[in-house]
Design an enzyme around this catalytic site. Sequence first.
Site, PDB file in Angstrom:
ATOM      1  N   LYS A   1       0.817  -0.891   0.214  1.00  0.00           N
ATOM      2  CA  LYS A   1       0.347  -0.021   0.099  1.00  0.00           C
ATOM      3  C   LYS A   1       0.802   1.184   0.121  1.00  0.00           C
ATOM      4  CE  LYS A   1      -4.461   0.660   0.520  1.00  0.00           C
ATOM      5  NZ  LYS A   1      -5.536  -0.271  -0.095  1.00  0.00           N
TER       6      LYS A   1
HETATM    7  N1  GLU Z   1      -7.256  -0.164  -2.871  1.00  0.00           N
HETATM    8  C1  GLU Z   1      -8.141  -1.273  -3.245  1.00  0.00           C
HETATM    9  C2  GLU Z   1      -8.391  -1.898  -1.962  1.00  0.00           C
HETATM   10  O1  GLU Z   1      -8.081  -1.538  -1.006  1.00  0.00           O
HETATM   11  C3  GLU Z   1      -7.802  -1.591  -5.098  1.00  0.00           C
HETATM   12  C4  GLU Z   1      -6.597  -2.651  -4.648  1.00  0.00           C
HETATM   13  C5  GLU Z   1      -5.604  -2.988  -6.337  1.00  0.00           C
HETATM   14  O2  GLU Z   1      -6.307  -2.927  -6.947  1.00  0.00           O
HETATM   15  O3  GLU Z   1      -4.230  -2.894  -6.012  1.00  0.00           O
HETATM   16  O4  GLU Z   1      -8.081  -2.739  -1.913  1.00  0.00           O
END
Ligand code: GLU
Length: 429
Positions: free
Chosen positions: A118
């Site tokens: 993240k």
């Molecule tokens: N931000 C989204 C999540 O928390 C999507 C992450 C992604 O598609 O890599 O799952």
Amino acid sequence: MSRKKEDTAIVESNKLTDPYASMLSRFHAAADRLGISADEREILSRPAEIHIAYLPVAMDDGHIRVFEAYRVIHSRALGPGKGGIRYAPEVNMREVMALAAWMTWKCAVVNIPYGGAKGGITCEPKKMSLGELERLTRAYTRAMSKVFGPDKDIPAPDMGTSAREMAWIVDEYSRLYEGNFIPAVVTGKPLELGGSKGRVEATGRGVTTVILQALQRIGRRPEGLTAAVQGFGNVGSITAKYLSQSGIRVVAISDKTGGYYNEGGILIHQAIQYRDSHGGVLEGFKGGERITNEQLLTLDVDILVPAALEDQITPQNAPNIKAWLIAEGANGPTTAEADPILNGKGIMVIPDILANAGGVIVSYYEWVQNRRGHYYTESEVQERADNTIKQAFDEVFTRAAAQKVSLREAAYLIAVERVVRALRMHGKY
Ligand code: GLU
């Protein structure tokens, strides 16, 4: 219990609500049940890598502002790091650490070949100009150019970012690699730059799909049920839209400006239109009477969808929750201390790592399409994504019944087991 006490500052915190502590407590509970070794716990209770950059950005008024930016890779055991980038004023490293770890468990529970990562930048995107946001996003991409990569770490949108930022990332990254167009380095892109059909709606669609699947498994029909949705960003608003299309009456919605309640059902397309023409917020929306976010969480409804921030359902308000089904659209909306209270009340909680996995599932298809250079139709994407999340739900549901544990505990058991198996196969360090 063979748990070693974590001995570094990075995994300790004295804060009352600490998403990383919530993540760890659920991980350790699963690890206890699975009997995984102390060494494996040591590895998985910490992020694999933390990257911090201070990004100088020229603001429109001519002065330079320095932004703090993170990228955390929690694990690459099952594949490259995968996870969104959050732009928000309250972003901090422990939050990004928790979000990265949740991505590891999320990708594992829905069985897609990724690890967890993240990113986050502490900033106020709503108060920045387009030019400032573009310069910030490009500076972040340059700073993380050795971290990102189609086989290493693949960012995506999260709170405060969208396809627009992903377009700048793919453009900047491709420039850094001598103009080779490398769309698979990031997902959630605009369709014109290699994005996938169905990606924008994927998370909200997935939340609805698991709710409908849960209802089917317990023999209830959606028609006539009521729901309250906290948060009206990408996840909350699209979940509300799909829920109301399925016959569920969405009686309350909210965003950071407060809640809106209408017993007859909120007209979701109207609320979306209102938000889009009022600076992205619901302030002044007349389609429901004003309630607080706190009131929304404790409304007398069948289904509650927390789709805003972490740490919304706590030991303080959990005893007052009246919904019997909770589907976590947000990441980490329930603190670990609230889990036993919800379980004690017999509330069925579809955990975040399963409920909101629709987004990363379609991100995976986007990455596959980029690498093959072949693109699916919207219905192909939706059918695959619906099947993947339904299958994951069924596995979690069956495991929960077999081991007499909650859906959250079952999801963690499946996820931790898969990651640990991969870790073992990688071999000794
Ligand atoms: N931000 C989204 C999540 O928390 C999507 C992450 C992604 O598609 O890599 O799952």
